[in-house]
Write an enzyme that holds these catalytic residues in place. Structure first.
Site, PDB file in Angstrom:
ATOM      1  N   TYR A   1      -4.488 -19.803  -4.414  1.00 38.13           N
ATOM      2  CA  TYR A   1      -4.022 -18.900  -5.463  1.00 38.13           C
ATOM      3  C   TYR A   1      -3.439 -19.710  -6.630  1.00 38.13           C
ATOM      4  O   TYR A   1      -2.662 -20.636  -6.426  1.00 38.13           O
ATOM      5  CB  TYR A   1      -2.986 -17.926  -4.872  1.00 38.13           C
ATOM      6  CG  TYR A   1      -2.458 -16.936  -5.868  1.00 38.13           C
ATOM      7  CD1 TYR A   1      -3.335 -16.116  -6.576  1.00 38.13           C
ATOM      8  CD2 TYR A   1      -1.104 -16.815  -6.119  1.00 38.13           C
ATOM      9  CE1 TYR A   1      -2.851 -15.206  -7.513  1.00 38.13           C
ATOM     10  CE2 TYR A   1      -0.612 -15.901  -7.043  1.00 38.13           C
ATOM     11  CZ  TYR A   1      -1.495 -15.109  -7.743  1.00 38.13           C
ATOM     12  OH  TYR A   1      -1.029 -14.223  -8.667  1.00 38.13           O
TER      13      TYR A   1
ATOM     14  N   LYS B   1      -1.203  -6.629  -1.112  1.00 36.88           N
ATOM     15  CA  LYS B   1      -2.654  -6.417  -1.018  1.00 36.88           C
ATOM     16  C   LYS B   1      -2.985  -5.516   0.176  1.00 36.88           C
ATOM     17  O   LYS B   1      -2.633  -4.353   0.171  1.00 36.88           O
ATOM     18  CB  LYS B   1      -3.350  -7.782  -0.935  1.00 36.88           C
ATOM     19  CG  LYS B   1      -2.884  -8.786  -2.002  1.00 36.88           C
ATOM     20  CD  LYS B   1      -3.270  -8.333  -3.385  1.00 36.88           C
ATOM     21  CE  LYS B   1      -2.943  -9.275  -4.520  1.00 36.88           C
ATOM     22  NZ  LYS B   1      -1.738 -10.030  -4.545  1.00 36.88           N
TER      23      LYS B   1
HETATM   24  N1  PLP Z   1      -1.477 -15.217  -2.286  1.00 38.02           N
HETATM   25  C1  PLP Z   1      -2.681 -14.740  -2.598  1.00 38.02           C
HETATM   26  C2  PLP Z   1      -3.863 -15.187  -1.829  1.00 38.02           C
HETATM   27  C3  PLP Z   1      -2.846 -13.829  -3.643  1.00 38.02           C
HETATM   28  O1  PLP Z   1      -4.063 -13.355  -3.952  1.00 38.02           O
HETATM   29  C4  PLP Z   1      -1.699 -13.418  -4.368  1.00 38.02           C
HETATM   30  C5  PLP Z   1      -1.905 -12.445  -5.451  1.00 38.02           C
HETATM   31  O2  PLP Z   1      -1.251 -12.078  -6.318  1.00 38.02           O
HETATM   32  C6  PLP Z   1      -0.449 -13.947  -4.008  1.00 38.02           C
HETATM   33  C7  PLP Z   1      -0.370 -14.837  -2.956  1.00 38.02           C
HETATM   34  C8  PLP Z   1       0.817 -13.556  -4.720  1.00 38.02           C
HETATM   35  O3  PLP Z   1       1.281 -12.342  -4.221  1.00 38.02           O
HETATM   36  P1  PLP Z   1       2.235 -11.336  -5.062  1.00 38.02           P
HETATM   37  O4  PLP Z   1       1.424 -10.872  -6.231  1.00 38.02           O
HETATM   38  O5  PLP Z   1       2.560 -10.278  -4.078  1.00 38.02           O
HETATM   39  O6  PLP Z   1       3.413 -12.140  -5.487  1.00 38.02           O
END
Ligand code: PLP
Length: 394
Positions: free
Chosen positions: A113, A210
């Site tokens: 990410y 998600k």
């Molecule tokens: N990890 C992955 C694989 C993601 O796709 C995301 C997406 O935003 C995140 C972490 C971060 O999560 P959050 O948006 O809930 O902070």
């Protein structure tokens, strides 16, 4: 031990709840009060002795729904404990900051990410913590990157946008041999498709925003593992304050109850969309770990039981044709995120990787014609028919 399908509905929850409520109530309070000093002393003594106190103390240290969600998520991953945080990024940064200090080094696999990579290359570096990014599919390069001051390996699987699947068995063998903490972000996998703890991973992280929440209406993150390890992250959370909100946590618990049904549909749609797209004239390439053409098909088949609802593909057109395709789609929303009941489509070049130079994007394989499609729970046939009609707009 029940099936995961049953556990997503019931695990961690007492049958008898306040006021006879069937669903876990939202306890919307920032603080908790004590009836008298004897009540307070009993609370403190319980806490000190590691016994579960009858109620909370202060909202930054927990909430009843938070404890239920943590127990449920720990059980789903086959782990001892879990910690819920304000978002996936709070879980990632909170975990890294707990176990890394100035002078330490850690390893991150590539195609992870964007914000995780950004944190590792900018913020961590500013604090005197070094990071090496290694190719996701080269265990020998990963092992060679280990230094005397290496503390942990952070990986993500499946990845975004190419759905690369890390050989977690090979990775944990290296981590154990070198006494390193191993952490995986399996937001794209969910406990239904992959069980990292059983493969030797120490800590599992999800952006619960998600699939776990599943309705595109909350932000949350979780880290799951041994109680002793989770306690250390909990201590940092108490100082950093990235806590889950009680109403958000209620939504998460409600979302989790349908996780099994949603994942079943999303796995089915992901596979069907990938197979449909792979044979189509207007498609150059499809990335989906359930396709034999995917570079990690063998690994994915060995360590995963389903491949999720996200499919990435490159259209055989130019940037304008890709935009015509996206704009012709009638069912999915155009936006970031994935894993909810509504399908969402995005072009990484215009969303997550917007603003990068053409050279930087080329390095990452992000072309103008690359599309990431995250299937929701709509009828698989409808999603395919919608994509088929949009492809004629190219
Ligand atoms: N990890 C992955 C694989 C993601 O796709 C995301 C997406 O935003 C995140 C972490 C971060 O999560 P959050 O948006 O809930 O902070």
């Amino acid at each position: 031990m029940h099936n995961l399908d049953t556990l997503t509905v019931h695990a961690g929850e007492e049958k008898k709840k306040p006021y006879g409520a069937l669903s876990m109530p939202i306890v919307q309070t920032s603080t908790y009060a004590f009836t008298d000093t004897a009540d307070l002393i009993a609370f403190m003594e319980d806490k000190q002795a590691g016994r579960k106190p009858a109620h909370g103390e202060y909202g930054r240290y927990g909430n009843p729904a938070q404890s239920v969600a943590e127990q449920r998520l720990a059980i789903l991953e086959g782990a001892e404990d879990a910690l819920l945080l304000a978002s996936g990024m709070a879980a990632i940064t909170g975990t890294l900051l707990t176990f890394l200090s100035a002078g330490d080094h850690y390893i991150v696999t590539d195609d992870c990410y964007r914000r995780t990579r950004q944190f590792s290359q900018t913020f961590a570096a500013r604090m005197g913590i070094e990071c090496t990014i290694v190719p996701i599919d080269e265990p020998q390069t990963l092992e060679a990157a280990i230094r005397p001051n290496t503390k942990l390996i952070f990986t993500e699987s499946p990845t975004n946008p190419f759905l690369r699947v890390v050989d977690l068995q090979a990775l944990t063998a290296i981590a154990h041999a070198h006494n390193l903490l191993s952490i995986v972000d399996t937001t794209f996998g969910t406990p239904f498709n992959i069980q990292p703890i059983s493969l030797g991973i120490d800590l599992v992280i999800h952006s619960a925003t998600k699939y776990l929440g599943g309705h595109n209406d909350l932000l949350s993150g979780v880290v799951i593992g041994q109680k002793e390890t989770i306690d250390q992250i909990r201590e940092l959370q108490a100082m950093m304050g990235a806590i889950p909100d009680p109403h958000n946590t209620f939504l998460l618990l409600r979302g989790l109850k349908t996780l099994a049904l949603r994942i079943e549909r999303q796995n089915k749609s992901g596979q069907a969309l990938a197979e449909f797209l792979e044979g189509h004239d207007h498609i150059k390439q499809v990335w989906y770990p359930g396709l034999t053409s995917h570079p990690d098909y063998e690994t994915a088949s060995r360590i995963m039981t389903g491949f999720g609802g996200v499919v990435s593909f490159e259209l055989d057109t130019d940037a304008a044709g890709a935009r015509r395709f996206i704009d012709a789609l009638q069912i999915p929303y155009i936006g970031p995120s994935l894993g909810g009941v509504e399908s969402i489509v995005e072009q990484p070049a215009l969303m997550s990787h917007f603003g990068l130079s053409a050279d930087e994007r080329q390095c990452l394989g992000i072309t103008d014609e690359l599309v990431r499609y995250a299937a929701g729970i709509e009828a698989t046939k409808d999603l395919i028919a919608d994509i088929a009609q949009a492809l004629t707009a190219i």
